[in-house]
Design a protein around this motif. Structure first.
Motif, mmCIF file in Angstrom:
data_model
loop_
_atom_site.group_PDB
_atom_site.id
_atom_site.type_symbol
_atom_site.label_atom_id
_atom_site.label_comp_id
_atom_site.label_asym_id
_atom_site.label_seq_id
_atom_site.Cartn_x
_atom_site.Cartn_y
_atom_site.Cartn_z
ATOM 1 N N ILE A 5 12.124 76.069 30.495
ATOM 2 C CA ILE A 5 11.882 76.673 31.803
ATOM 3 C C ILE A 5 12.415 78.093 31.776
ATOM 4 O O ILE A 5 13.621 78.323 31.775
ATOM 5 C CB ILE A 5 12.573 75.867 32.917
ATOM 6 N N GLY A 6 11.512 79.057 31.715
ATOM 7 C CA GLY A 6 11.904 80.456 31.755
ATOM 8 C C GLY A 6 12.020 80.925 33.194
ATOM 9 O O GLY A 6 11.247 80.507 34.053
ATOM 10 N N PHE A 7 12.977 81.805 33.471
ATOM 11 C CA PHE A 7 13.148 82.206 34.864
ATOM 12 C C PHE A 7 13.313 83.713 35.026
ATOM 13 O O PHE A 7 13.747 84.199 36.064
ATOM 14 C CB PHE A 7 14.322 81.460 35.515
ATOM 15 N N GLU A 8 12.961 84.485 34.029
ATOM 16 C CA GLU A 8 12.912 85.928 34.160
ATOM 17 C C GLU A 8 11.534 86.391 33.701
ATOM 18 O O GLU A 8 10.625 85.603 33.540
ATOM 19 C CB GLU A 8 14.037 86.576 33.332
ATOM 20 N N ASP A 9 11.375 87.701 33.498
ATOM 21 C CA ASP A 9 10.056 88.246 33.171
ATOM 22 C C ASP A 9 9.644 87.997 31.722
ATOM 23 O O ASP A 9 8.467 88.116 31.387
ATOM 24 C CB ASP A 9 10.029 89.760 33.440
#
Length: 220
Positions: A5-9
């Motif tokens: 789960i990526g949560f930045e750009d």
């Protein structure tokens, strides 16, 4: 099963059986061929799920994933975006882990859709590090080999033989990365010989045992 789960750009570039994909978050079933995942300036949380509970947490049959890497949005829908936003808005890693625990707990209310016999078979494969025959697994639960093979494959998304091969390979990769040589690793992990180990590492990792060891050393 692996969920990222990526949560930045930052985005992840995946080169695998589906060609090249660029994803912010993903779910990876045990893939049938070597896959490369890379990214720059990526902040993410990686979660490893037992296939026994993965279908309940993901809300999709593992057989539907068909051994592929899939955009997490296709599995969790808009919940993925909301979770990513919450993780991005939280600067404390302990709090991020707590948020994820809460999210997964909310999805775990549904009981696992896996037969007890299949779950027990998976646990035996893991406990014996892949060194077990499918016939022995079937006999231990009182099923025919054909029935066990069919139910296991339908519920966990891979055949019991493939599961045993992957678990054995994982043990071998751990041994190689710990500094054991190919000959010793092959013996410890139950391969017929060094050539057998070489074939499995090449099939699953796309490189030789020596290259796998060097690649790991380069990351330390």
């Amino acid at each position: 099963m692996t969920v990222v789960i990526g949560f930045e750009d930052g985005m992840l570039t995946v080169d695998g059986t589906n060609g090249r994909q660029t994803l912010g978050s993903l779910v990876a079933a045990p893939v049938p061929a070597p896959t490369r995942i890379r990214g720059e300036r990526v902040e993410c949380v990686e979660v490893h799920l037992s296939p026994v509970v993965a279908s309940s947490l993901l809300g999709v049959s593992l057989a539907e994933l068909d051994g592929e890497i899939t955009d997490l949005e296709n599995v969790w829908g808009r919940q993925t975006s909301r979770l990513r936003e919450q993780l991005a808005a939280t600067t404390s890693w302990p709090r991020r882990f707590a948020l994820l625990d809460e999210f997964l707990a909310g999805r775990s209310a549904k009981p696992p859709s896996v037969d007890p016999e299949v779950a027990a078979g998976w646990e035996r494969i893991v406990a014996q590090r892949g060194r077990i025959r499918v016939g022995d697994l079937a006999a231990s639960c009182g099923w025919s080999r054909k029935r066990f093979w069919s139910r296991f494959s339908a519920q966990l998304g891979l055949t019991p033989k493939r599961a045993a091969m992957l678990v054995r390979f994982d043990h071998a990769a751990t041994c190689l990365q710990a500094g054991r040589g190919p000959v010793e690793t092959a013996m410890v992990c139950g391969y017929a010989d060094q050539s057998h180990l070489h074939r499995d590492v090449l099939a699953f990792a796309g490189c030789t045992p020596g290259a796998l060891t060097r690649a790991t050393e380069g990351k330390q």
